[in-house]
Design a protein around this motif. Structure first.
Motif, mmCIF file in Angstrom:
data_model
loop_
_atom_site.group_PDB
_atom_site.id
_atom_site.type_symbol
_atom_site.label_atom_id
_atom_site.label_comp_id
_atom_site.label_asym_id
_atom_site.label_seq_id
_atom_site.Cartn_x
_atom_site.Cartn_y
_atom_site.Cartn_z
ATOM 1 N N ALA A 1 -6.298 -9.009 4.678
ATOM 2 C CA ALA A 1 -7.358 -9.980 4.250
ATOM 3 C C ALA A 1 -7.644 -11.050 5.699
ATOM 4 C CB ALA A 1 -6.636 -11.006 3.392
ATOM 5 N N ASP A 2 -6.532 -11.098 6.463
ATOM 6 C CA ASP A 2 -6.831 -12.014 7.756
ATOM 7 C C ASP A 2 -7.537 -11.044 8.732
ATOM 8 O OD1 ASP A 2 -3.243 -11.865 8.681
ATOM 9 O OD2 ASP A 2 -4.785 -10.366 8.193
ATOM 10 N N GLY A 3 -8.256 -10.104 8.461
ATOM 11 C CA GLY A 3 -9.285 -9.496 9.483
ATOM 12 C C GLY A 3 -8.312 -8.349 10.434
ATOM 13 N N LYS A 4 -7.123 -7.973 10.166
ATOM 14 C CA LYS A 4 -6.634 -7.063 11.035
ATOM 15 C C LYS A 4 -6.766 -5.613 10.624
ATOM 16 C CE LYS A 4 -2.768 -10.409 12.610
ATOM 17 N NZ LYS A 4 -1.748 -10.572 12.192
ATOM 18 N N ARG A 5 -6.603 -4.681 11.298
ATOM 19 C CA ARG A 5 -6.371 -3.395 10.909
ATOM 20 C C ARG A 5 -5.064 -2.692 11.275
ATOM 21 N NH1 ARG A 5 -10.863 0.544 13.858
ATOM 22 N NH2 ARG A 5 -12.236 -1.184 13.785
ATOM 23 N N VAL A 6 -4.538 -2.101 10.168
ATOM 24 C CA VAL A 6 -3.345 -1.761 10.395
ATOM 25 C C VAL A 6 -2.983 -0.030 10.313
ATOM 26 C CG1 VAL A 6 -0.903 -2.176 9.762
ATOM 27 C CG2 VAL A 6 -2.276 -3.820 9.719
ATOM 28 N N GLN A 7 -2.525 0.536 11.031
ATOM 29 C CA GLN A 7 -2.373 1.939 10.762
ATOM 30 C C GLN A 7 -1.211 2.676 11.222
ATOM 31 O OE1 GLN A 7 -5.603 4.163 12.864
ATOM 32 N NE2 GLN A 7 -5.334 5.822 11.379
ATOM 33 N N TRP A 8 -0.527 3.419 10.101
ATOM 34 C CA TRP A 8 0.707 3.993 10.435
ATOM 35 C C TRP A 8 0.135 5.409 11.076
ATOM 36 C CZ3 TRP A 8 5.594 2.647 8.664
ATOM 37 C CH2 TRP A 8 6.782 3.478 8.936
ATOM 38 N N VAL A 9 0.791 5.529 12.359
ATOM 39 C CA VAL A 9 0.503 6.848 12.983
ATOM 40 C C VAL A 9 1.774 7.508 13.048
ATOM 41 C CG1 VAL A 9 -0.426 7.622 15.273
ATOM 42 C CG2 VAL A 9 -1.380 5.385 14.462
ATOM 43 N N GLY A 10 1.586 9.029 12.704
ATOM 44 C CA GLY A 10 2.813 9.812 12.574
ATOM 45 C C GLY A 10 3.480 9.919 11.598
ATOM 46 N N ASN A 11 4.698 10.409 11.386
ATOM 47 C CA ASN A 11 5.463 10.776 10.113
ATOM 48 C C ASN A 11 6.350 9.530 9.722
ATOM 49 O OD1 ASN A 11 7.583 11.138 11.644
ATOM 50 N ND2 ASN A 11 7.335 13.246 11.667
ATOM 51 N N LYS A 12 7.017 9.759 8.749
ATOM 52 C CA LYS A 12 7.691 8.542 8.078
ATOM 53 C C LYS A 12 8.825 8.273 9.075
ATOM 54 C CE LYS A 12 11.062 7.587 4.507
ATOM 55 N NZ LYS A 12 11.322 7.877 2.752
ATOM 56 N N ARG A 13 9.805 9.360 9.806
ATOM 57 C CA ARG A 13 10.887 9.100 10.514
ATOM 58 C C ARG A 13 10.525 8.577 11.817
ATOM 59 N NH1 ARG A 13 14.144 12.377 13.307
ATOM 60 N NH2 ARG A 13 12.609 13.989 13.019
ATOM 61 N N ILE A 14 9.649 9.139 12.573
ATOM 62 C CA ILE A 14 9.387 8.861 13.899
ATOM 63 C C ILE A 14 8.077 8.169 14.291
ATOM 64 C CG2 ILE A 14 10.991 10.128 15.068
ATOM 65 C CD1 ILE A 14 8.926 12.071 15.674
ATOM 66 N N GLY A 15 7.213 7.875 13.161
ATOM 67 C CA GLY A 15 5.766 7.273 13.585
ATOM 68 C C GLY A 15 5.999 5.762 14.002
ATOM 69 N N ARG A 16 4.772 5.474 14.184
ATOM 70 C CA ARG A 16 4.792 4.038 14.723
ATOM 71 C C ARG A 16 3.610 3.279 14.103
ATOM 72 N NH1 ARG A 16 2.199 7.081 18.346
ATOM 73 N NH2 ARG A 16 0.027 6.192 19.009
ATOM 74 N N PHE B 1 0.812 -1.294 0.094
ATOM 75 C CA PHE B 1 0.156 -0.124 -0.078
ATOM 76 C C PHE B 1 0.884 1.128 0.063
ATOM 77 C CE2 PHE B 1 -3.905 -2.236 0.712
ATOM 78 C CZ PHE B 1 -3.402 -3.106 1.599
ATOM 79 N N THR B 2 0.381 2.289 -0.413
ATOM 80 C CA THR B 2 1.214 3.663 -0.487
ATOM 81 C C THR B 2 1.013 4.170 0.980
ATOM 82 O OG1 THR B 2 -0.766 5.075 -0.597
ATOM 83 C CG2 THR B 2 0.250 4.113 -2.953
ATOM 84 N N GLU C 1 -3.875 5.987 6.344
ATOM 85 C CA GLU C 1 -5.249 5.992 6.693
ATOM 86 C C GLU C 1 -5.771 5.045 7.380
ATOM 87 O OE1 GLU C 1 -7.227 8.301 2.806
ATOM 88 O OE2 GLU C 1 -8.257 6.578 3.788
ATOM 89 N N GLY C 2 -5.101 3.992 7.145
ATOM 90 C CA GLY C 2 -5.631 2.641 7.998
ATOM 91 C C GLY C 2 -5.914 1.637 6.723
ATOM 92 N N VAL C 3 -5.543 0.331 7.096
ATOM 93 C CA VAL C 3 -5.584 -0.565 6.217
ATOM 94 C C VAL C 3 -6.232 -1.922 6.625
ATOM 95 C CG1 VAL C 3 -4.433 -2.239 4.795
ATOM 96 C CG2 VAL C 3 -3.986 0.114 4.508
#
Lengths: 413, 443
Positions: B176-191, B164-165, B171-173
């Motif tokens: 397929a196996d039912g999990k929700r994944v989200q990148w919080v924060g910016n590229k350098r120090i996000g989680r 994914f981009t 935004e949150g992805v």
């Protein structure tokens, strides 16, 4: 014991056989033990001070507690055992005729002295206190007694104890007898008896908490979480405040008002002042829950003691089970019935825990023992409290004497 | 009816009524036991019996606000168009109206602000709840691959092969196996947060943990707010109960056994008088002793300590113990004792080597009896103990009194206080009963 006296040789009775060394050693050890015990006592008074060396009392309260507990147990039990042993050692080293006198008293005096101190003397002192005022300073004669027998609260308490006595004892005995008879003829007798008997292991306080979950009431619009009220609501009735204790029902405005179910009771109950006492019944149920098992155990043992031939003969003669029950079984175990009844009556006179935990402050459910506690710790009227205690004593004595007479006529083991 | 049939009927009746009685008898206890494993919120809002699977009306749908008639007369039956043509009175709508297709329509609330629910009857239990989204994985710092191009889709190794981009990750992805994944924060120090839908079983040991501790603990209430409360320290109280009960059981036994032996087998002046005094003390209710003892203990400055309550309980238990042991010891065979004396044994030796072992049944019975009595005692502990030395009954009563709404603590607390007597009871039932049979004198 006369035989032992004549078996002793003349030599043994003379002074030369006395082992002064033993006596002195014994006395010295005794003094040492008492000193050690005293040190232990000092430790127990303020243990935190002494343990700061190797554990931190504030950070490890559990460790501190365990240390204190273990120490207290060892100190109490071992200390006393050692004292006993040493005393006997001293006595055994004494010349014979002294030993004969001293030994029985070594055996008997600890118990007797403690008894006199904790029960005998206080009886006298309490009776004396009942004639004095609240701080035990001025003599007031029969004033306290007058107050006890005329004050509204005390009269309510007496009425409540009477309710406890009559209904608590009767129900416990009846239910216990019924269950004992049923269990006697059933296949899973042991299991049933264990289950019925189980509540006896529970403290009164615990029982109060358990039954709280049965009696609790919630506001009509929310879901009921008490078993009794949930059943009521299922059948379309309104939830009722069974014990009207303020601390349970914060959501319901019901302190002291007439409950719906009370309004449904007949007029004569109200007139005879029994209306207010209705709350007691739900507490009495708890008491019966606890005591019926006790009654059942004793009745079960007694029933098994009835000779089988007696029952068989009656059956052969064509008597129905009911007849056998009422005409043969009950008279045969009458002694046990009396013992059980008197014991439960005494327990109901002394009832304290249930009422205090479940009926806090509710005037309609106070009993003698809770009033006693009230006077000691809350109102601080020692004279009145002593009077109440004396009243309790006088109430219990005749029942106890009756109980003892029956008891001594039975086989203990 | 033949005798055999009648006997069977009798058996069925007897066993049946006995079973019913037993069930009724244990229901209160079971209720509290089950409740002690539920969360505080559950206890306050639903009965413990709902833990068992049962059928319940649960909301499946809700009518939109604009579909609801608001200007009706509450005394006149009306129909809700979205539901059907049949007219019911407002009270009937509020109780719930069953539709032909097995659902139920119910008006919740008042006329102005209420809503209408469509409900279905389902099998449910208070144990199972709606699954909730819970965070199961958190990737930070060096665990994340940060060498990616902002514009090109990339995959995150720990999550899966899908690419994914960066914006999509932010935004949150949903994988397929039912999990929700989200990148919080910016590229350098996000989680990266990974959430999964978890079926939560509402059973917990928290109540026990919280009631046992004396420290502060955190608790989540209905809205998810976290509160800090102080635990009532039942574990400390448990130890205190042990410290009080064990000596208060053993010491009376030894005092009483000695005295009983002397009364039974020795001759000395005042023997009869002393014995009568001992038995007479059976009559005295312990309330009589409380005021003077309290005064004395205050003077000796031992009030509130274990020593005070040991003295009290030993004293209160002595009359019964002495009486019981006397009955038993005086029934021991005379010849055994006499032969020991002829052999030159002292009273002490005879007592330790012969009497004590022989009296074990009586001693065991009284031991259990006294143990239960002292452990479950409340009044004496209330009067003589204080501060750090409170026992379980006192602590339990305290929770009732001061934190009456903390039911989760009450349930666990009640069982903590009961567990030891129950164990003792079950394992040594025989002796307990014997003690009762012999000791029914003690009120």
């Amino acid at each position: 014991m006369a035989t032992t006296a004549s078996n002793q040789s003349v030599e043994e009775r003379s002074w030369e056989r006395v082992n002064f060394g033993s006596i002195l050693l014994g006395l010295a050890l005794l003094a040492g033990t008492i000193y050690l015990l005293f040190l232990g006592f000092k430790f127990l008074q303020t243990p935190e001070v002494y343990v700061t060396g190797f554990i931190d009392p504030l950070e490890q309260p559990l460790a501190l507690k365990s240390i204190i507990t273990l120490f207290a147990i060892i100190w109490g039990v071992a200390g006393m055992a050692i004292v006993f042993y040493l005393l006997n050692m001293i006595a055994d080293a004494l010349p014979y005729y002294l030993r004969q006198y001293v030994t029985p008293y070594i055996f008997v005096l600890p118990a007797s002295a403690l008894l006199i101190y904790t029960l005998g003397l206080p009886t006298v002192r309490t009776i004396r206190t009942s004639f004095f005022d609240r701080n035990n300073e001025n003599f007031v004669g029969w004033e306290n007694y007058a107050e006890v027998f005329t004050s509204r609260i005390m009269l309510t308490a007496f009425r409540n104890n009477l309710l406890w006595l009559v209904f608590g004892a009767t129900l416990s005995v009846v239910i216990g007898l019924v269950i004992a008879t049923l269990a006697d003829r059933s296949r899973f007798e042991k299991l049933a008896k264990s289950i019925i008997f189980l509540p006896m292991a529970i403290s009164f306080v615990g029982a109060g908490v358990i039954w709280n979950f049965v009696y609790v009431v919630r506001d009509e619009s929310s879901q009921q979480i008490g078993l009794l009220n949930a059943i009521l609501v299922e059948f379309g009735f309104e939830p009722q405040a069974w014990t009207t204790t303020l601390w349970i029902n914060n959501l319901v405005e019901n302190s002291g008002g007439i409950q719906a179910w009370q309004a449904a009771l007949p007029e004569w109950l109200v007139e005879y002042g029994l209306l207010g006492g209705a709350h007691n019944f739900f507490l009495i149920v708890i008491f019966v829950w606890l005591q019926a098992g006790f009654a059942m155990v004793l009745f079960s043992a007694a029933l098994k003691g009835i000779p089988n031939e007696l029952l068989e003969a009656a059956r052969v003669d064509g008597a129905s089970e009911w007849l056998i029950f009422f005409r043969i079984m009950i008279p045969s175990i009458w002694g046990t019935i009396v013992t059980v009844s008197t014991t439960i009556i005494i327990a109901s006179l002394k009832i304290f825990d249930i009422v205090r935990v479940m009926g806090r402050g509710q005037a309609s459910t106070q009993v003698i023992a809770t009033q006693f506690y009230q006077e000691i710790n809350v109102t601080n009227n020692k004279g009145l409290a002593a009077t109440i205690a004396v009243v309790l004593l006088v109430a219990v004595i005749p029942v106890m004497i009756y109980n003892l007479r029956e008891f001594s006529q039975r086989e203990a083991f | 009816m033949s005798t055999k049939a009648r006997n069977t009927l009798n058996q069925v009746l007897i066993n049946g009524s006995l079973t019913i009685i037993c069930i009724l008898w244990t229901i209160p206890t079971i209720g509290v036991f089950i409740s002690s494993f539920r969360t505080r919120f559950d206890i306050q809002t639903s009965g413990w019996w709902q833990v068992f699977p049962h059928r319940e009306w649960q909301m499946t749908d809700e009518l939109a606000d604009e579909d609801l008639p608001r200007d009706f007369d509450i005394d006149i039956p009306f129909a809700i168009p979205a539901v059907g043509d049949v007219e019911y009175s407002f009270d009937e709508w509020r109780e719930g109206v069953e539709t032909p297709d097995g659902k139920r329509v119910q008006w919740i609330g008042n006329k102005r602000l209420g809503r209408v629910e469509i409900q279905e009857e389902v099998w449910t239990s208070a144990l199972a709840t709606e699954p909730v989204w819970e965070q199961t994985l958190l990737l930070e710092g060096d665990d994340l691959n940060r060498e990616f191009d902002n514009d090109a889709p990339f995959a995150i190794a720990q999550v899966g092969p899908d690419e994914f981009t960066f914006d999509e990750w932010r935004e949150g992805v949903e994988t397929a196996d039912g999990k929700r994944v989200q990148w919080v924060g910016n590229k350098r120090i996000g989680r990266l947060e990974v959430q999964e839908e978890v079926d939560r079983i509402q059973l917990t040991f928290d109540n026990y943990r919280n009631v046992l501790t004396g420290k502060n603990f955190e608790i989540k209430d209905a809205e998810g707010n976290v509160k800090t409360e102080r635990g009532p320290d039942m574990s400390g109280a448990f130890l205190n109960s042990l410290a009080v009960t064990i000596p208060a059981t053993i010491i009376p036994i030894s005092f009483a056994a000695f005295a009983a032996y002397a009364f039974a087998w020795m001759r000395f002046p005042f023997r009869r008088a002393l014995f009568i005094m001992v038995v007479a003390m059976l009559v005295v209710p312990l309330q009589i002793a409380l005021i003077p003892l309290l005064r004395d203990f205050n003077g000796l400055n031992i009030n509130g300590t274990f020593l005070a309550i040991w003295l009290a309980h030993t004293g209160f238990g002595l009359p019964l113990a002495t009486y019981l042991f006397y009955n038993y010891i005086s029934a021991l065979p005379r010849e055994t004792l006499e032969s020991a004396f002829i052999d030159g044994a002292s009273h002490f030796t005879v007592f330790m080597r012969l009497i004590l072992p022989l009296s074990m049944p009586a001693i065991a019975s009284f031991c259990i009896f006294q143990f239960m009595w002292v452990w479950n005692d409340y009044l004496v502990a209330l009067i003589f103990l204080g501060g750090q030395n409170k026992v379980v009954t006192m602590r339990l009563a305290e929770i009732v009194g001061s934190r009456g709404n903390d039911w989760h603590l009450l349930t666990a607390g009640a069982f903590v206080s009961m567990i030891l007597p129950l164990i003792v009871f079950f394992s040594l039932q025989r002796y307990f009963i014997r003690g009762l049979l012999a000791g029914s004198v003690k009120g």
